[in-house]
Write an enzyme that holds these catalytic residues in place. Structure first.
Site, PDB file in Angstrom:
ATOM      1  NE  ARG A 175      -5.900  39.266  32.634  1.00  0.00           N
ATOM      2  CZ  ARG A 175      -5.925  38.588  31.484  1.00  0.00           C
ATOM      3  NH1 ARG A 175      -4.992  38.782  30.583  1.00  0.00           N
ATOM      4  NH2 ARG A 175      -6.882  37.723  31.230  1.00  0.00           N
ATOM      5  CG  ASP A 199       0.714  29.612  21.895  1.00  0.00           C
ATOM      6  OD1 ASP A 199       1.877  29.309  22.193  1.00  0.00           O
ATOM      7  OD2 ASP A 199      -0.257  28.873  22.159  1.00  0.00           O
ATOM      8  CD  GLU A 220      -2.527  38.917  21.063  1.00  0.00           C
ATOM      9  OE1 GLU A 220      -2.717  39.601  22.092  1.00  0.00           O
ATOM     10  OE2 GLU A 220      -3.333  38.061  20.648  1.00  0.00           O
ATOM     11  CG  ASP A 221      -1.001  38.924  25.188  1.00  0.00           C
ATOM     12  OD1 ASP A 221      -1.198  38.399  24.060  1.00  0.00           O
ATOM     13  OD2 ASP A 221      -1.687  38.638  26.187  1.00  0.00           O
ATOM     14  CG  PHE A 233       1.659  29.267  30.313  1.00  0.00           C
ATOM     15  CD1 PHE A 233       0.807  29.229  29.223  1.00  0.00           C
ATOM     16  CD2 PHE A 233       1.293  30.019  31.425  1.00  0.00           C
ATOM     17  CE1 PHE A 233      -0.414  29.907  29.245  1.00  0.00           C
ATOM     18  CE2 PHE A 233       0.088  30.704  31.455  1.00  0.00           C
ATOM     19  CZ  PHE A 233      -0.764  30.645  30.362  1.00  0.00           C
TER      20      PHE A 233
HETATM   21  P1  IMP Z   1      -2.668  32.070  19.345  1.00  0.00           P
HETATM   22  O1  IMP Z   1      -1.441  32.672  18.720  1.00  0.00           O
HETATM   23  O2  IMP Z   1      -3.900  32.223  18.492  1.00  0.00           O
HETATM   24  O3  IMP Z   1      -2.445  30.634  19.732  1.00  0.00           O
HETATM   25  O4  IMP Z   1      -3.091  32.789  20.668  1.00  0.00           O
HETATM   26  C1  IMP Z   1      -2.301  33.655  21.375  1.00  0.00           C
HETATM   27  C2  IMP Z   1      -3.046  33.947  22.664  1.00  0.00           C
HETATM   28  O5  IMP Z   1      -2.930  32.841  23.561  1.00  0.00           O
HETATM   29  C3  IMP Z   1      -2.428  35.139  23.388  1.00  0.00           C
HETATM   30  O6  IMP Z   1      -3.083  36.331  23.064  1.00  0.00           O
HETATM   31  C4  IMP Z   1      -2.648  34.767  24.839  1.00  0.00           C
HETATM   32  O7  IMP Z   1      -3.920  35.213  25.259  1.00  0.00           O
HETATM   33  C5  IMP Z   1      -2.640  33.275  24.867  1.00  0.00           C
HETATM   34  N1  IMP Z   1      -1.305  32.749  25.274  1.00  0.00           N
HETATM   35  C6  IMP Z   1      -0.462  32.039  24.492  1.00  0.00           C
HETATM   36  N2  IMP Z   1       0.655  31.722  25.156  1.00  0.00           N
HETATM   37  C7  IMP Z   1       0.531  32.254  26.392  1.00  0.00           C
HETATM   38  C8  IMP Z   1       1.389  32.263  27.561  1.00  0.00           C
HETATM   39  O8  IMP Z   1       2.515  31.729  27.599  1.00  0.00           O
HETATM   40  N3  IMP Z   1       0.897  32.929  28.640  1.00  0.00           N
HETATM   41  C9  IMP Z   1      -0.313  33.551  28.653  1.00  0.00           C
HETATM   42  N4  IMP Z   1      -1.134  33.560  27.587  1.00  0.00           N
HETATM   43  C10 IMP Z   1      -0.725  32.905  26.468  1.00  0.00           C
HETATM   44 MG    MG Z   2      -4.452  37.345  24.111  1.00  0.00          MG
END
Ligand code: IMP
Ligand code: MG
Length: 174
Positions: free
Chosen positions: A163, A101, A97-98, A150
């Site tokens: 990206r 959050d 995963e990137d 962010f």
């Molecule tokens: P979560 O952990 O389910 O809330 O989701 C994580 C996803 O939210 C990541 O895979 C990203 O696609 C997106 N995301 C969360 N924070 C950021 C950010 O700071 N920049 C860009 N995408 C983000």
């Molecule tokens: Mg993502």
């Protein structure tokens, strides 16, 4: 209104960190092979670089997901837009995963993929924002812990842009 991007993590720092993660993973999976499951689109940049730094055999596959239903619900169901091409039964899987959050996406996906009979499932993320967690979730391999801000670049977008930046930056609207 325009946007300014300030560098938070440089290309060199990212390269170095991915090398370290690749070495750790190669040691941890010595004598095995790994199925890397990348979460589209954001994780694809990190996943390619990480795969190149892993010295045990690697299979690659991708999934595309999006948040589904009530985002305030802590159950965090995600919709599968594109599923894996291949079975992961009996495989040692690392979900790539990137950024983590709220933790909803990965807590859902790890459980879902565990239900498909993988031998093991771990998670590697380039970035982690632990302050934002809604669901308790800890990655097995994490590149950088960042504050609640962010970020874009290295696969991550703001309205589908940025990206392709080779570094990670913070967006400021001015
Ligand atoms: P979560 O952990 O389910 O809330 O989701 C994580 C996803 O939210 C990541 O895979 C990203 O696609 C997106 N995301 C969360 N924070 C950021 C950010 O700071 N920049 C860009 N995408 C983000
Ligand atoms: Mg993502």
């Amino acid at each position: 209104m325009s946007e300014t991007i300030n560098v938070l993590i440089s290309e060199e720092q990212i390269d170095q960190k991915i090398r370290e993660l690749g070495e750790r993973i190669s040691r941890d999976y010595m004598g095995k092979s790994i199925t890397l499951v990348g979460i589209l689109k954001g994780a694809s940049f990190f996943m390619c670089e990480l795969a190149k730094r892993i010295s045990v055999p690697v299979y690659v596959d991708f999934m595309s997901v999006s948040s589904y239903g009530n985002a305030t619900k802590s159950s965090g169901v995600v919709r599968i837009n594109k599923d894996l091409d291949d079975s992961i039964e009996g495989r040692d899987v690392i979900i790539v995963e990137d950024i983590i959050d709220s933790g909803r996406t990965l807590s859902y996906l790890t459980e879902m993929l565990a239900g498909r009979g993988a031998s093991s499932i771990r998670v590697a993320t380039l970035l982690d924002k632990p302050e934002r967690r809604v669901v308790d979730f800890k990655p097995d391999y994490s590149g950088f812990t960042i504050p609640d801000t962010f970020v874009v670049g290295y696969g991550m977008d703001y309205g589908q842009r940025y990206r392709n930046l080779p570094y990670i930056g913070v967006v400021t609207l001015d």
